[in-house]
Design an enzyme around this catalytic site. Structure first.
Site, short mmCIF file in Angstrom:
data_model
loop_
_atom_site.label_atom_id
_atom_site.label_comp_id
_atom_site.label_asym_id
_atom_site.label_seq_id
_atom_site.Cartn_x
_atom_site.Cartn_y
_atom_site.Cartn_z
N TYR A 101 0.90 -1.30 -0.01
CA TYR A 101 0.00 -0.03 -0.06
C TYR A 101 0.93 1.14 -0.04
O TYR A 101 1.83 1.33 -0.64
CB TYR A 101 -0.94 -0.04 1.29
N LYS A 172 -6.15 -1.69 -0.65
CA LYS A 172 -7.20 -1.65 0.21
C LYS A 172 -7.64 -2.98 0.78
O LYS A 172 -7.84 -3.34 1.87
CB LYS A 172 -8.22 -0.72 -0.02
#
Length: 562
Positions: A101, A172
């Site tokens: 991420y 996510k």
């Protein structure tokens, strides 16, 4: 290998089974499974445990020097063997979260079409808008419970990336699983391909999206609504997380759907929840209350205003009036402090302005009220950056803040790292080690005058996995502001600094699954209290959270007809 759960009955065999990431075990298939599923000769002789596979994968990972290469490698494992991917990430969560991420995912989005290997999720393009239902039916996941959807227009601080924005929903949802225990079988990343206004993407011969400028207005609204309605028909109980929509669409979409479906906007509400949780922890560490703070924002877009509204709600819950709370919040954007007589204020900004009569009493050089002017006159105790512009928390600004506040709370939250308003090292040096700092992207601890200051990453990954887990556990029908506030308070209760008087504002990432469970319980309880979920006892809620918490262990397989 975890054999505690009943076996799975699998309708695949041979190469098809090895090419199904949710089911593939690679070299961990047992002798019996290799025989029953026609895998003999398709794998090396050795039968390995997931621990042995994880060790090999980590050794390979360590051979890469560049973060982008590490990202591509991990994504390849994810697209080959999801159980192994999550075991590897969970074992090295602090090291690998910045790779899967922020900040690395930002570069991966920019380069999405060039590093593309294999499709994941759904690419729903505007030219195919009449076939959305068919596209949902084509998804590799059939029992979808969590959807993260973007249109790619505001990817982190990097702007319009078109379908390259798909990297964000993929990342996510990886965190929903790694941090929140939500089975990857229940997750679906989606990008709504409505074109792009990024000339670099449009002129790139490798760009894989719809090569067209973005649709807008009623066409855009109708397309999004067609998608939402199709999801409601296909998976009526699914949680939809809106991700990285541009300011002009983010708040209107949230307002349009938040009372109709189970949804939330992570950039607005998730960012607000984790920021409020971090602020509550900082206030406790500073032996004060949030309602006693004066708070300045740099960045008055939908994310900044969403945080401000959540802070105001928490301040009111501590006993002050809403009017008083609003008077203690100062929103600064590119045009300066938001004041009630300014033209062209956006709808969500109008309740967050300061009165011109108040500002007229300040010592100002002109009518354009800068952040430094706010520091000198309003004397904020909290400074939050969501501008996406690096370096705007200058030495003058921070030193001016420290001159009137012994322990300033400074949160430069912009992502990725290249966009941060000030580095933690500068903030701590300029305040002689007195600032309480949290950032949006990961930073190494800062050493100042021989003392080490761990830097909390005020990252939504502390919040949204627990919210999702709580919603799934009790089948909540909506995501309310009160549920989000409950998540903030639960996060604050996990702060090492608030609990022990030392350490970071937020718990280490190694504890994030425990944090997610605590948040899930708080969210589930609030959902039940508000009538948004069926009634359950506390004990039953905890049981449901445990039952929904997926483990990265291989299951035994049984063959069914195929």
């Amino acid at each position: 290998m975890n054999n505690d759960k009943r076996p799975l009955y699998i309708p695949y065999a041979g190469p098809a089974l090895l090419e199904t990431p949710l089911l593939n075990k690679g070299s961990a298939f047992s002798i019996e499974e290799r025989m029953f599923f026609n895998l003999e000769g398709l794998l090396p002789e050795a039968i390995e445990s997931i621990e042995e596979q994880t060790e090999r994968a980590y050794q390979q990972y360590q051979k890469f020097d560049k973060d982008m290469d590490k990202h591509i490698y991990l994504r390849n494992i994810q697209d080959t063997n999801e159980t192994l991917f999550y075991r590897l990430v969970e074992n090295h969560i602090t090291e690998m979260m910045p790779i899967i991420y922020t900040p690395t995912v930002g570069a991966a989005c920019e380069d999405f079409s060039n590093i593309y290997r294999r499709g994941r999720g759904l690419f729903i393009s505007y030219p195919n808008r009449d076939r959305i239902e068919d596209m949902l039916n084509n998804a590799s996941r059939q029992n979808v419970k969590v959807i993260v959807v973007t249109d790619g227009e505001r990817i982190l601080g990097l702007g319009d990336q078109g379908i390259g924005g798909m990297g964000i929903p993929i990342g996510k949802l990886a965190l929903y699983t790694a941090c929140g225990g939500i089975s990857p079988a229940y997750t679906l990343p989606v990008v709504l391909d409505v074109g792009t206004n990024n000339p670099q993407r449009l002129s790139d011969p490798m760009y894989m999206g719809w090569r067209h400028t973005r649709i807008s207005g009623q066409e855009y609204d109708n397309f999004v609504d067609e998608f939402i309605q199709a999801v409601k028909r296909r998976w009526p109980d699914a949680l939809i997380q809106f991700e990285d929509f541009a300011q002009k669409n983010a708040m209107p979409l949230l307002e349009r759907y938040k009372n109709k479906i189970c949804c939330f906007n992570d950039d607005i509400q998730g960012t607000a929840a984790v920021t409020v949780g971090s602020l509550l922890a900082a206030c406790k560490a500073a032996k004060s209350k949030l309602s006693e703070q004066r708070i300045s924002f740099l960045g008055a877009g939908s994310a900044g205003c969403g945080i401000a509204e959540a802070i105001i709600a928490q301040m009111v819950s501590e006993g002050i009036s809403e009017a008083q709370a609003r008077s203690q919040v100062f929103m600064v954007d590119r045009w300066g402090l938001l004041i009630d007589d300014m033209p062209n204020l956006l709808n969500f900004q109008q309740a967050l302005v300061q009165k011109r009569d108040t500002v007229n009493e300040w010592d100002l050089a002109d009518n354009n009220v800068s952040l430094l002017d706010v520091m000198r006159n309003a004397k904020p105790t909290v400074l939050i950056g969501v501008s996406g512009v690096p370096g705007l928390f200058s030495e003058d600004v921070i030193r001016e803040m420290h001159a009137h506040c012994k322990r300033p709370i400074v949160f430069p939250l912009s992502n990725p790292t290249s966009r941060v308003e000030a580095t933690p090292a500068d903030i701590i040096n300029w305040t002689d080690g007195n600032a309480l700092v949290a950032t949006g992207s990961p930073f190494e601890p800062v050493v100042h005058n021989g003392k080490t200051y761990p830097i909390a990453q005020c990252n939504n990954s502390y919040i949204f996995p627990g919210i999702g887990l709580g919603i799934l556990a009790v089948n909540a029908r909506r995501v309310t502001d009160e549920m989000l506030m409950a998540s903030s308070r639960a996060l604050a209760e996990c702060s090492p600094l608030a609990i022990n008087g030392h350490g970071a504002l937020l718990p280490p990432l190694e504890d994030i699954q425990k944090v997610s469970r605590k948040i899930a319980f708080a969210v589930a309880k609030k959902a039940i209290e508000q009538g948004k979920a069926p009634k359950n006892s506390d004990e039953r809620i905890l049981d449901k959270i445990d039952a929904n918490f997926w483990q990265s262990d291989y299951r035994n397989y049984k063959r069914t007809s195929f």
